[in-house]
Design a protein around this motif. Structure first.
Motif, PDB file in Angstrom:
ATOM      1  N   ALA A  15       0.889  -1.777  -0.175  1.00  0.00           N
ATOM      2  CA  ALA A  15      -0.035  -0.194   0.039  1.00  0.00           C
ATOM      3  C   ALA A  15       1.019   0.914   0.323  1.00  0.00           C
ATOM      4  N   SER A  16       1.688   1.378   0.680  1.00  0.00           N
ATOM      5  CA  SER A  16       2.897   2.855   0.915  1.00  0.00           C
ATOM      6  C   SER A  16       3.893   2.434  -0.678  1.00  0.00           C
ATOM      7  N   GLY A  17       4.066   1.096  -0.741  1.00  0.00           N
ATOM      8  CA  GLY A  17       5.085   1.774  -1.767  1.00  0.00           C
ATOM      9  C   GLY A  17       4.746   2.419  -2.919  1.00  0.00           C
ATOM     10  N   ALA A  36      10.804  -2.649  -5.923  1.00  0.00           N
ATOM     11  CA  ALA A  36      10.876  -3.658  -6.114  1.00  0.00           C
ATOM     12  C   ALA A  36      10.308  -5.041  -5.162  1.00  0.00           C
ATOM     13  N   GLU A  37       9.462  -5.833  -5.721  1.00  0.00           N
ATOM     14  CA  GLU A  37       8.563  -6.186  -5.271  1.00  0.00           C
ATOM     15  C   GLU A  37       9.205  -7.588  -5.394  1.00  0.00           C
ATOM     16  N   GLN A  38       8.775  -8.168  -4.249  1.00  0.00           N
ATOM     17  CA  GLN A  38       8.989  -9.929  -4.068  1.00  0.00           C
ATOM     18  C   GLN A  38       8.280 -10.717  -4.557  1.00  0.00           C
ATOM     19  N   LYS A  44      -0.337  -7.605  -2.447  1.00  0.00           N
ATOM     20  CA  LYS A  44      -1.182  -8.583  -2.069  1.00  0.00           C
ATOM     21  C   LYS A  44      -1.461  -8.284  -0.615  1.00  0.00           C
ATOM     22  N   LYS A  45      -1.335  -7.713   0.315  1.00  0.00           N
ATOM     23  CA  LYS A  45      -2.250  -7.623   1.208  1.00  0.00           C
ATOM     24  C   LYS A  45      -2.842  -6.621   0.984  1.00  0.00           C
ATOM     25  N   ILE A  46      -3.242  -5.926   0.190  1.00  0.00           N
ATOM     26  CA  ILE A  46      -4.266  -5.219  -0.112  1.00  0.00           C
ATOM     27  C   ILE A  46      -5.586  -5.752  -0.588  1.00  0.00           C
ATOM     28  N   THR A  49      -7.858  -7.114   2.628  1.00  0.00           N
ATOM     29  CA  THR A  49      -8.044  -6.059   3.982  1.00  0.00           C
ATOM     30  C   THR A  49      -9.308  -6.288   3.499  1.00  0.00           C
ATOM     31  N   GLY A  50      -9.597  -6.081   5.146  1.00  0.00           N
ATOM     32  CA  GLY A  50     -11.271  -5.007   5.335  1.00  0.00           C
ATOM     33  C   GLY A  50     -11.847  -6.668   4.159  1.00  0.00           C
ATOM     34  N   ASN A  51     -11.326  -7.704   4.907  1.00  0.00           N
ATOM     35  CA  ASN A  51     -11.932  -9.304   4.868  1.00  0.00           C
ATOM     36  C   ASN A  51     -12.474  -9.075   2.653  1.00  0.00           C
ATOM     37  N   GLY A 380       4.995   3.735   5.394  1.00  0.00           N
ATOM     38  CA  GLY A 380       3.817   2.483   6.024  1.00  0.00           C
ATOM     39  C   GLY A 380       4.563   1.871   7.566  1.00  0.00           C
ATOM     40  N   GLU A 381       3.807   1.276   6.700  1.00  0.00           N
ATOM     41  CA  GLU A 381       3.847  -0.109   8.261  1.00  0.00           C
ATOM     42  C   GLU A 381       5.731  -0.095   8.828  1.00  0.00           C
ATOM     43  N   ILE A 382       6.339  -0.256   7.923  1.00  0.00           N
ATOM     44  CA  ILE A 382       7.524  -0.242   8.573  1.00  0.00           C
ATOM     45  C   ILE A 382       8.063   0.491   9.866  1.00  0.00           C
ATOM     46  N   ASN A 393      -4.914   2.222   9.268  1.00  0.00           N
ATOM     47  CA  ASN A 393      -3.346   1.491   8.601  1.00  0.00           C
ATOM     48  C   ASN A 393      -3.843   2.112   7.515  1.00  0.00           C
ATOM     49  N   LEU A 394      -4.598   1.538   7.323  1.00  0.00           N
ATOM     50  CA  LEU A 394      -3.744   1.549   5.574  1.00  0.00           C
ATOM     51  C   LEU A 394      -3.964   3.253   4.905  1.00  0.00           C
ATOM     52  N   ASP A 395      -5.166   4.172   6.348  1.00  0.00           N
ATOM     53  CA  ASP A 395      -4.729   6.080   6.278  1.00  0.00           C
ATOM     54  C   ASP A 395      -3.294   6.380   6.034  1.00  0.00           C
TER      55      ASP A 395
HETATM   56  C1  LIG Z   1      -5.795  -9.815   6.922  1.00  0.00           C
HETATM   57  C2  LIG Z   1      -5.430  -7.915   6.934  1.00  0.00           C
HETATM   58  C3  LIG Z   1      -7.044  -7.639   6.738  1.00  0.00           C
HETATM   59  C4  LIG Z   1      -6.398  -5.759   7.091  1.00  0.00           C
HETATM   60  N1  LIG Z   1      -7.544  -5.147   6.748  1.00  0.00           N
HETATM   61  C5  LIG Z   1      -7.405  -3.436   7.003  1.00  0.00           C
HETATM   62  C6  LIG Z   1      -8.788  -2.351   6.780  1.00  0.00           C
HETATM   63  O1  LIG Z   1      -9.443  -3.474   6.207  1.00  0.00           O
HETATM   64  N2  LIG Z   1      -8.292  -1.315   7.286  1.00  0.00           N
HETATM   65  C7  LIG Z   1      -7.167  -0.891   7.335  1.00  0.00           C
HETATM   66  O2  LIG Z   1      -6.506   0.578   7.502  1.00  0.00           O
HETATM   67  N3  LIG Z   1      -5.728  -1.890   7.408  1.00  0.00           N
HETATM   68  C8  LIG Z   1      -5.928  -4.064   7.449  1.00  0.00           C
HETATM   69  N4  LIG Z   1      -4.705  -4.023   7.599  1.00  0.00           N
HETATM   70  C9  LIG Z   1      -3.390  -3.286   7.454  1.00  0.00           C
HETATM   71  C10 LIG Z   1      -2.924  -2.959   6.916  1.00  0.00           C
HETATM   72  O3  LIG Z   1      -2.891  -3.470   5.414  1.00  0.00           O
HETATM   73  C11 LIG Z   1      -1.674  -2.794   6.992  1.00  0.00           C
HETATM   74  O4  LIG Z   1      -0.947  -1.810   7.486  1.00  0.00           O
HETATM   75  C12 LIG Z   1      -0.952  -1.672   5.428  1.00  0.00           C
HETATM   76  O5  LIG Z   1      -0.515  -2.939   4.014  1.00  0.00           O
HETATM   77  C13 LIG Z   1       0.941  -1.621   5.639  1.00  0.00           C
HETATM   78  O6  LIG Z   1       0.879  -1.043   3.859  1.00  0.00           O
HETATM   79  P1  LIG Z   1       2.627  -1.249   4.158  1.00  0.00           P
HETATM   80  O7  LIG Z   1       3.190  -0.702   2.430  1.00  0.00           O
HETATM   81  O8  LIG Z   1       3.316  -0.696   5.115  1.00  0.00           O
HETATM   82  O9  LIG Z   1       3.306  -2.739   3.491  1.00  0.00           O
HETATM   83  P2  LIG Z   1       2.718  -4.364   3.364  1.00  0.00           P
HETATM   84  O10 LIG Z   1       1.250  -4.272   2.606  1.00  0.00           O
HETATM   85  O11 LIG Z   1       3.233  -4.906   4.240  1.00  0.00           O
HETATM   86  O12 LIG Z   1       3.831  -4.410   1.712  1.00  0.00           O
HETATM   87  C14 LIG Z   1       4.912  -4.522   2.444  1.00  0.00           C
HETATM   88  C15 LIG Z   1       5.478  -5.208   1.109  1.00  0.00           C
HETATM   89  O13 LIG Z   1       6.355  -5.106   1.042  1.00  0.00           O
HETATM   90  C16 LIG Z   1       7.108  -6.291   0.192  1.00  0.00           C
HETATM   91  N5  LIG Z   1       8.608  -6.392   0.818  1.00  0.00           N
HETATM   92  C17 LIG Z   1       9.113  -7.013   1.971  1.00  0.00           C
HETATM   93  N6  LIG Z   1      10.737  -6.583   2.109  1.00  0.00           N
HETATM   94  C18 LIG Z   1      10.775  -6.741   1.139  1.00  0.00           C
HETATM   95  C19 LIG Z   1      12.195  -6.889   0.065  1.00  0.00           C
HETATM   96  N7  LIG Z   1      13.311  -6.644   0.757  1.00  0.00           N
HETATM   97  N8  LIG Z   1      11.932  -6.817  -1.286  1.00  0.00           N
HETATM   98  C20 LIG Z   1      10.816  -6.327  -1.461  1.00  0.00           C
HETATM   99  N9  LIG Z   1       9.836  -6.499  -1.800  1.00  0.00           N
HETATM  100  C21 LIG Z   1       9.675  -6.714  -0.131  1.00  0.00           C
HETATM  101  C22 LIG Z   1       6.520  -6.909   0.605  1.00  0.00           C
HETATM  102  O14 LIG Z   1       5.904  -8.609   0.090  1.00  0.00           O
HETATM  103  C23 LIG Z   1       5.015  -6.492   0.656  1.00  0.00           C
HETATM  104  O15 LIG Z   1       4.931  -6.411  -0.508  1.00  0.00           O
HETATM  105  C24 LIG Z   1      -5.612  -5.040   7.310  1.00  0.00           C
HETATM  106  C25 LIG Z   1      -4.258  -6.404   7.463  1.00  0.00           C
HETATM  107  C26 LIG Z   1      -4.409  -7.631   7.333  1.00  0.00           C
HETATM  108  C27 LIG Z   1      -2.956  -9.014   7.170  1.00  0.00           C
END
Ligand SMILES: Cc1cc2nc3c(=O)[nH]c(=O)nc-3n(C[C@H](O)[C@H](O)[C@H](O)COP(=O)(O)OP(=O)(O)OC[C@H]3O[C@@H](n4cnc5c(N)ncnc54)[C@H](O)[C@@H]3O)c2cc1C
Length: 419
Positions: A15-17, A36-38, A44-46, A49-51, A380-382, A393-395
């Motif tokens: 989401a954040s990337g 770069a996405e592994q 995938k996580k998006i 989300t939200g069932n 993002g979540e990092i 969290n998505l916001d």
């Molecule tokens: C089941 C579930 C339901 C959820 N529902 C909601 C919701 O409805 N509303 C809400 O606000 N939040 C929800 N969340 C939380 C929300 O999805 C996350 O907080 C948000 O997706 C975080 O985004 P991000 O980009 O920081 O990380 P992520 O979405 O986790 O993305 C990180 C990406 O980095 C990639 N990556 C990691 N390491 C490497 C590497 N070394 N090289 C290359 N790629 C790499 C991963 O493969 C992944 O694609 C939910 C979470 C879960 C698990």
């Protein structure tokens, strides 16, 4: 031939990337961007989300009533001021957002896939290079920019943006592999633990409760019985845990605290006297009924049966209600409003929706750039921020992504101008 250099390399296509990539290109088209996405595909996580409906934001995310915790929270007002809210951000990609109960925002399609498609297609339209099946395993700061190991390829980039997520739901790709890479460069992290997870308790106390759902107020109590947080909602019981949004929110609100008890009040609308009066009324009406049916006018049958056992009424369930004595009834009334469950642990990373903890504000400047190494940005979540359920969290992911993406691209251009 494979392209092996880029201006801005975004590590992690979640989401954040993706938000970062779109913002960087829209504000600074002169800066080339690669994600770069592994995984085999981005986002995938998006999809989970939200069932599957994607609760993509919340009307209340920028309000005084702060739904976020973590050391990075202090940057939230500035990030919010300088980024588009999720309604506007997605409107520009052709997603109409609907408002639901408690300020929750969903795409009108009710499909998370439509949110991911909008991000992915917009990114491609903006000439972002989405480099999938590409795991970043190491980075090395150079005199100018970075060299980056992606699988067996060697890349160079002027700036890096880490959006690799935390440790929650590792099957979606957020397996924490970026943390050791960053630690080696001197990055500081706060302690990480699963949040928005069920709370494990004594399975003996849940014998009859498996699958039961009841509305109520849940309180998190410390060892010294101090109330740490309270939430209202539907309490769900599994064979070994308490769950439901209200319980999961307690794990987000009490991430750093020593959580010892969850206390459930199944009748928060009634005073203690009213509670006792209700039970006496049911006692009178149902005196000849079997014990197991006594409370069915009040609660799901199994919840009533467990309550009776938990307050020490050990009569057979086919015994008549009138065999319960006045003291037992009083205890039962008390338990209905103070039902305690010892906390045996929090759920696992696989069950968690979010990570409490992450990269500490100590290592991050106001523009979301690393303080220990110029040219590294985060989103993002990092980062050490997490919110309660409801789209927060998505916001954070969209907002911090836009902000860090824009700042990283601007930093690259300023560096060029400065020579
Ligand atoms: C089941 C579930 C339901 C959820 N529902 C909601 C919701 O409805 N509303 C809400 O606000 N939040 C929800 N969340 C939380 C929300 O999805 C996350 O907080 C948000 O997706 C975080 O985004 P991000 O980009 O920081 O990380 P992520 O979405 O986790 O993305 C990180 C990406 O980095 C990639 N990556 C990691 N390491 C490497 C590497 N070394 N090289 C290359 N790629 C790499 C991963 O493969 C992944 O694609 C939910 C979470 C879960 C698990």
């Amino acid at each position: 031939m494979m392209k092996q250099t880029t201006d801005l390399l975004i590590i992690g296509g979640g989401a954040s990337g993706l938000a970062a990539a779109v913002a960087a290109r829209r504000f600074f088209p002169a800066v080339s961007v690669c994600v770069a996405e592994q995984n085999h595909r981005v986002g995938k996580k998006i999809l989970a989300t939200g069932n599957g409906r994607c609760n993509l934001g919340n009307d209340g995310s920028g309000t005084q009533n702060n739904p976020y915790s973590g050391t990075m929270c202090k940057y939230i007002p500035e990030i919010w001021k300088n980024t588009k809210d999720s309604v506007a951000f997605f409107r520009e990609m052709g997603i109409i957002v609907r408002h639901e109960e408690d300020g929750r925002l969903y795409p009108s399609s009710n499909q998370a896939a439509s949110v991911l498609d909008a991000l992915r297609i917009t990114a491609e339209q903006e000439d972002v290079f989405l480099h999938c099946d590409s795991r970043v395993t190491n980075i090395t700061p150079k005199k100018s920019g970075f060299s980056v190991q992606i699988g067996d390829e060697s890349w160079t980039a002027e700036a890096l943006l880490f959006s690799t997520g935390g440790l929650a739901a590792p099957k979606t790709g957020s397996d924490g592999c970026a943390f050791p890479i960053l630690s080696r460069l001197g990055c500081k992290m706060t302690q990480m633990q699963p949040a928005l997870v069920p709370v494990e308790t004594d399975p003996g106390l849940l014998r009859f409760l498996k699958g039961v759902r009841v509305p109520g107020v849940v309180k998190a109590l410390s060892k010294s019985e101090t109330e740490l947080a309270a939430e209202q909602g539907e309490i769900q019981f599994t064979p070994h845990a308490l769950s439901g949004i209200c319980v999961m929110n307690l794990t987000a609100k009490c991430a750093e605290s020593d959580l010892k008890w969850i206390e459930a009040n199944l009748f928060p609308q009634d005073t203690e006297e009213q509670m006792e009066a209700i039970l006496w009324e049911l006692y009178a009406v149902r005196a000849q009924w079997k014990l197991e049916d006594w409370l069915t006018g009040l609660l799901p049958k199994k919840a009533g049966m467990q309550l009776l056992r938990s307050c020490g009424i050990l009569l057979p369930f086919d015994a008549p209600v009138y065999r319960v004595n006045a003291e037992e009834l009083k205890n039962l009334a008390y338990l209905c409003q103070h039902w305690r469950f010892p906390v045996w642990g929090r759920g696992t990373w696989n069950e968690a929706q979010v990570t409490a903890g992450g990269i500490s504000v100590q290592s991050v400047k106001r523009d979301l750039q690393a303080s220990f190494c110029p040219g590294i940005f985060f989103a993002g979540e990092i980062l050490d921020v997490h919110g309660i359920c409801g789209g927060f969290n998505l916001d954070w992911a969209w907002r911090s992504g836009q902000y860090a993406g824009k700042n990283a691209a601007s930093w690259i251009l300023q560096k060029r101008i400065g020579g």
